[in-house]
Design a protein around this motif. Sequence first.
Motif, PDB file in Angstrom:
ATOM      1  N   ASP A   9      48.577  39.515  49.408  1.00 30.36           N
ATOM      2  CA  ASP A   9      49.472  39.418  48.538  1.00 30.36           C
ATOM      3  C   ASP A   9      49.311  40.173  47.311  1.00 30.36           C
ATOM      4  OD1 ASP A   9      50.543  37.485  50.309  1.00 30.36           O
ATOM      5  OD2 ASP A   9      49.765  35.782  49.269  1.00 30.36           O
ATOM      6  N   LEU A  10      48.256  40.352  46.870  1.00 29.99           N
ATOM      7  CA  LEU A  10      47.867  41.247  45.862  1.00 29.99           C
ATOM      8  C   LEU A  10      48.244  42.679  46.040  1.00 29.99           C
ATOM      9  CD1 LEU A  10      46.856  41.904  42.789  1.00 29.99           C
ATOM     10  CD2 LEU A  10      44.590  41.996  43.670  1.00 29.99           C
ATOM     11  N   ALA A  11      47.724  43.201  47.070  1.00 31.15           N
ATOM     12  CA  ALA A  11      48.167  44.359  47.634  1.00 31.15           C
ATOM     13  C   ALA A  11      49.672  44.706  47.857  1.00 31.15           C
ATOM     14  CB  ALA A  11      47.540  44.911  49.059  1.00 31.15           C
ATOM     15  N   ALA A  12      50.319  43.730  48.393  1.00 34.27           N
ATOM     16  CA  ALA A  12      51.746  44.063  48.396  1.00 34.27           C
ATOM     17  C   ALA A  12      52.479  44.107  47.209  1.00 34.27           C
ATOM     18  CB  ALA A  12      52.512  42.827  49.299  1.00 34.27           C
ATOM     19  N   ARG A  13      51.862  43.563  45.841  1.00 34.01           N
ATOM     20  CA  ARG A  13      52.602  43.568  44.662  1.00 34.01           C
ATOM     21  C   ARG A  13      52.163  44.975  44.008  1.00 34.01           C
ATOM     22  NH1 ARG A  13      50.296  38.310  44.498  1.00 34.01           N
ATOM     23  NH2 ARG A  13      48.829  38.815  42.703  1.00 34.01           N
ATOM     24  N   VAL A  14      50.975  45.451  44.259  1.00 34.96           N
ATOM     25  CA  VAL A  14      50.550  46.594  43.406  1.00 34.96           C
ATOM     26  C   VAL A  14      50.624  47.915  44.199  1.00 34.96           C
ATOM     27  CG1 VAL A  14      49.277  45.004  41.967  1.00 34.96           C
ATOM     28  CG2 VAL A  14      48.223  46.247  43.822  1.00 34.96           C
ATOM     29  N   THR A  15      50.942  48.093  45.586  1.00 34.00           N
ATOM     30  CA  THR A  15      51.083  49.072  46.007  1.00 34.00           C
ATOM     31  C   THR A  15      52.417  49.311  46.865  1.00 34.00           C
ATOM     32  OG1 THR A  15      50.009  48.448  48.041  1.00 34.00           O
ATOM     33  CG2 THR A  15      48.551  49.464  46.309  1.00 34.00           C
ATOM     34  N   HIS A  16      52.867  50.441  47.137  1.00 34.99           N
ATOM     35  CA  HIS A  16      53.907  50.520  48.249  1.00 34.99           C
ATOM     36  C   HIS A  16      53.565  50.479  49.612  1.00 34.99           C
ATOM     37  CE1 HIS A  16      56.814  52.765  50.506  1.00 34.99           C
ATOM     38  NE2 HIS A  16      57.960  52.454  49.589  1.00 34.99           N
ATOM     39  N   ARG A  17      54.366  49.871  50.278  1.00 33.93           N
ATOM     40  CA  ARG A  17      53.973  49.675  51.748  1.00 33.93           C
ATOM     41  C   ARG A  17      53.240  50.708  52.542  1.00 33.93           C
ATOM     42  NH1 ARG A  17      59.911  48.303  53.614  1.00 33.93           N
ATOM     43  NH2 ARG A  17      60.955  50.566  53.793  1.00 33.93           N
ATOM     44  N   ARG A  22      46.865  50.588  49.857  1.00 26.58           N
ATOM     45  CA  ARG A  22      47.554  49.038  50.213  1.00 26.58           C
ATOM     46  C   ARG A  22      46.283  48.509  50.949  1.00 26.58           C
ATOM     47  NH1 ARG A  22      52.771  46.322  51.683  1.00 26.58           N
ATOM     48  NH2 ARG A  22      53.171  46.856  49.720  1.00 26.58           N
ATOM     49  N   ALA A  23      45.694  49.171  52.084  1.00 24.94           N
ATOM     50  CA  ALA A  23      44.794  48.466  52.861  1.00 24.94           C
ATOM     51  C   ALA A  23      43.240  48.312  52.102  1.00 24.94           C
ATOM     52  CB  ALA A  23      44.435  49.561  54.222  1.00 24.94           C
ATOM     53  N   PRO A  24      42.743  49.305  51.216  1.00 29.23           N
ATOM     54  CA  PRO A  24      41.644  48.873  50.359  1.00 29.23           C
ATOM     55  C   PRO A  24      41.678  47.836  49.652  1.00 29.23           C
ATOM     56  CG  PRO A  24      41.956  51.394  50.686  1.00 29.23           C
ATOM     57  CD  PRO A  24      43.371  50.534  51.223  1.00 29.23           C
ATOM     58  N   VAL A  25      43.023  47.621  49.034  1.00 33.07           N
ATOM     59  CA  VAL A  25      43.179  46.457  48.070  1.00 33.07           C
ATOM     60  C   VAL A  25      43.199  45.282  48.717  1.00 33.07           C
ATOM     61  CG1 VAL A  25      44.802  45.369  46.426  1.00 33.07           C
ATOM     62  CG2 VAL A  25      44.456  47.983  46.309  1.00 33.07           C
ATOM     63  N   ALA A  26      43.912  45.266  50.058  1.00 28.23           N
ATOM     64  CA  ALA A  26      43.949  44.065  50.758  1.00 28.23           C
ATOM     65  C   ALA A  26      42.504  43.777  51.394  1.00 28.23           C
ATOM     66  CB  ALA A  26      44.962  44.253  51.880  1.00 28.23           C
ATOM     67  N   ALA A  62      45.575  37.719  40.505  1.00 29.45           N
ATOM     68  CA  ALA A  62      46.413  38.260  39.744  1.00 29.45           C
ATOM     69  C   ALA A  62      46.344  39.783  39.233  1.00 29.45           C
ATOM     70  CB  ALA A  62      46.682  37.491  38.361  1.00 29.45           C
ATOM     71  N   ASP A  63      47.584  40.277  39.086  1.00 26.66           N
ATOM     72  CA  ASP A  63      47.631  41.686  38.498  1.00 26.66           C
ATOM     73  C   ASP A  63      47.528  41.692  37.017  1.00 26.66           C
ATOM     74  OD1 ASP A  63      47.541  44.618  38.623  1.00 26.66           O
ATOM     75  OD2 ASP A  63      49.686  44.600  38.281  1.00 26.66           O
ATOM     76  N   ARG A  64      45.964  41.470  36.646  1.00 31.97           N
ATOM     77  CA  ARG A  64      45.609  41.201  35.187  1.00 31.97           C
ATOM     78  C   ARG A  64      44.263  41.657  35.060  1.00 31.97           C
ATOM     79  NH1 ARG A  64      44.458  34.890  33.961  1.00 31.97           N
ATOM     80  NH2 ARG A  64      43.498  35.880  32.372  1.00 31.97           N
ATOM     81  N   SER A  65      43.898  42.108  33.646  1.00 26.92           N
ATOM     82  CA  SER A  65      42.674  42.419  33.420  1.00 26.92           C
ATOM     83  C   SER A  65      41.871  41.080  33.153  1.00 26.92           C
ATOM     84  CB  SER A  65      42.503  43.292  32.393  1.00 26.92           C
ATOM     85  OG  SER A  65      42.828  44.500  32.797  1.00 26.92           O
ATOM     86  N   ALA A  92      37.182  43.340  34.288  1.00 25.52           N
ATOM     87  CA  ALA A  92      37.747  44.046  35.596  1.00 25.52           C
ATOM     88  C   ALA A  92      39.285  44.408  35.449  1.00 25.52           C
ATOM     89  CB  ALA A  92      37.634  42.755  36.856  1.00 25.52           C
ATOM     90  N   THR A  93      39.474  45.455  35.513  1.00 24.04           N
ATOM     91  CA  THR A  93      40.792  46.155  35.283  1.00 24.04           C
ATOM     92  C   THR A  93      41.827  45.667  36.100  1.00 24.04           C
ATOM     93  OG1 THR A  93      39.727  48.171  34.553  1.00 24.04           O
ATOM     94  CG2 THR A  93      42.059  48.529  35.141  1.00 24.04           C
ATOM     95  N   LEU A  94      42.983  45.601  35.657  1.00 23.32           N
ATOM     96  CA  LEU A  94      44.181  45.042  36.658  1.00 23.32           C
ATOM     97  C   LEU A  94      44.276  45.880  37.714  1.00 23.32           C
ATOM     98  CD1 LEU A  94      47.599  45.653  34.833  1.00 23.32           C
ATOM     99  CD2 LEU A  94      45.550  46.448  33.855  1.00 23.32           C
ATOM    100  N   PRO A  95      44.302  45.261  38.811  1.00 24.69           N
ATOM    101  CA  PRO A  95      44.310  46.183  40.136  1.00 24.69           C
ATOM    102  C   PRO A  95      45.377  46.987  39.975  1.00 24.69           C
ATOM    103  CG  PRO A  95      44.120  43.855  40.772  1.00 24.69           C
ATOM    104  CD  PRO A  95      44.281  43.926  39.102  1.00 24.69           C
ATOM    105  N   SER A  96      46.525  46.696  39.565  1.00 28.55           N
ATOM    106  CA  SER A  96      47.692  48.017  39.564  1.00 28.55           C
ATOM    107  C   SER A  96      47.134  49.177  38.695  1.00 28.55           C
ATOM    108  CB  SER A  96      49.015  47.639  39.237  1.00 28.55           C
ATOM    109  OG  SER A  96      48.849  47.016  38.051  1.00 28.55           O
ATOM    110  N   LEU A  97      46.624  49.204  37.800  1.00 31.75           N
ATOM    111  CA  LEU A  97      45.997  50.216  37.015  1.00 31.75           C
ATOM    112  C   LEU A  97      44.737  50.962  37.709  1.00 31.75           C
ATOM    113  CD1 LEU A  97      46.015  51.896  34.437  1.00 31.75           C
ATOM    114  CD2 LEU A  97      44.814  50.227  33.180  1.00 31.75           C
TER     115      LEU A  97
END
Length: 377
Positions: A9-17, A22-26, A62-65, A92-97
């Motif tokens: 779910d996090l990967a879907a929020r912070v990366t394009h499909r 996307r796979a590394p975050v997931a 969550a996408d937060r630090s 821990a830096t927010l994943p989108s960053l």
Amino acid sequence: MTWETSAADLAARVTHRSSRWRAPVARTPRHVFVPAWWEADGGRWELHDPVNEDHWYPAAYADRSLVTRVGALHADRAKPDDRPAGRPTSSATLPSLVVAMFQHARIDDGDELLDVGTGSGYGTAVATHRLGDEAVTSIDVDPYLVDAARDRLAIAGLHPTVEAVDGTGPLPVKAGKFDRIVATVAVRTVPVGWLTALCTGGRLVTTIAGTSLILTAEKRADGAAVGRVEWDRAGFMPVRHGAEYPVGAGGLLAAAHEIDGEDVTTSPYPVVDVANAWDLDSMLGITAPGIEHAYLDEGYRRTAVMAHADGSWARATSVGGEAPTVHQGGPRRLWDILDELRAYWLQHGELPARGARVLITPEGETRLARGKWRAVL
């Protein structure tokens, strides 16, 4: 609830499909890297040490630090009644960053990466899933963080090289080893060791300390690097050389709310919350680095305070629609410096730092230029 579902779910929020990230975050169990963290509550730091997944996963994915160290106290070594003082010193830096910084690096399959600022190890894990164990080296000045990250990476089945090194000094690697360097700590100038470790044609990504400016540059054959300040924004903790940051201007900042100035004037510009005016704050960070800020909005009255460790301070207060009254003291007039930047902004229509060209000399001097504007860090 499983961590795999949360990470997907996090990967879907912070990366394009279609993103290669996307796979590394997931695949990365972020909760493993943040077993506990600090949150500010009413001016005090409160420990969050989750007892079950229902408390843990919503924050971890969550996408937060998440602040993992305040002063010299690591959250995962703290007791519930600990109340650390001081500034955050690791997170821990927010994943989108994390993803955005890697995207700025234009990382390709087969690249060797130096990750400066291991921190929790989460970003290192994402990069290692993308590139493999042998291609990733991560460094941090904090030996405990390095040991903890190495152990947590192993729990995730990852074994990159992770070492305790002051990233601003010489690096214990062969010259030209890395294709990419990504720093999730901010520096005032690019360390010479980074240029030495970067191969010709290699690309580095970092942020300028005290600003939200992302700097990208590629190394030339003569040892210099050229690039630009990106239009994107990011904020990271400044690099540190020991357990904590040097004592700043916190005491003076608090006192400046009340004391009378050596100079008392009015300003033609409204009171502004500088720390949250990112472009203005970044220009001030280039022009006069090291200023600390406070801001209070009481509706009818707004007050902004500035202080520097050299003893300079300023306080601007406006009531209703009146012009701000400005008190200033110390060796420099900080509010005057700010107003000069605001006058430049009105005259030219924008501030020049974002989008500037960058030249980093082999000695590490960083030069910025845009139009007729120049700055040397």
